[in-house]
Scaffold this motif. Structure first.
Motif: not given
Length: 158
Positions: A95-103, A135-140
């Protein structure tokens, strides 16, 4: 003969589930490509063979480029490869302008060796260095495509 009632998902729920699945696939693919480019960046003293900017942005890109530059300025490069295991999407935002996921994944650097750039001889590493860690990463999703924007080691072995 009567038909049994069918359970159907609403179009909105189905569309959201499809969007989340697509985000998950793109996030994992981008994350893997990011680490392939990291190997190139750290392995090439000039740093010119990598296209990390195609897979990273923001803090992840700035931190990786600065760290690789420090490594190269000390006359070091990395050889070998990293391995990614146990990749799990822990959060998805569609939702919103930027889709993202936490890996969340396990990064195995046991076959990624720091060596002298000239002689290719191994350089000593700290004895207590974690070789496999969470390791925790955000992908946008950017207009140019998916990018890793944050990459944070968790300090926990895996």
């Amino acid at each position: 003969m009567s038909e049994s009632p069918r359970v159907t998902q609403s179009p909105t729920a189905s569309a959201t589930a499809d969007a989340k699945d697509a985000v998950k696939r793109q996030a994992i693919a981008t994350y893997r490509a990011y680490w392939r480019e990291m190997e190139k960046l750290y392995g090439d003293r000039s740093g010119k063979s990598a296209r990390l900017d195609h897979f990273a942005a923001a803090a992840a890109l700035m931190n990786a480029e600065a760290d690789a530059r420090r490594t190269h300025d000390r006359g070091r490069v990395y050889t070998g490869s990293v391995a990614l295991t146990d990749q799990v999407i822990t959060e998805v935002k569609v939702t919103g302008k930027i889709f993202n996921a936490t890996v969340s994944s396990c990064l195995d650097i046991s076959k990624w060796r720091r060596v002298d750039a000239e002689t290719k001889k191994p350089v000593s590493q700290p004895v207590n260095r974690l070789k496999k860690y969470r390791i925790l990463s955000i992908v946008e999703k950017y207009p140019e495509g998916w990018r890793v924007t944050s990459d944070e080691p968790q300090g926990k072995p895996c």
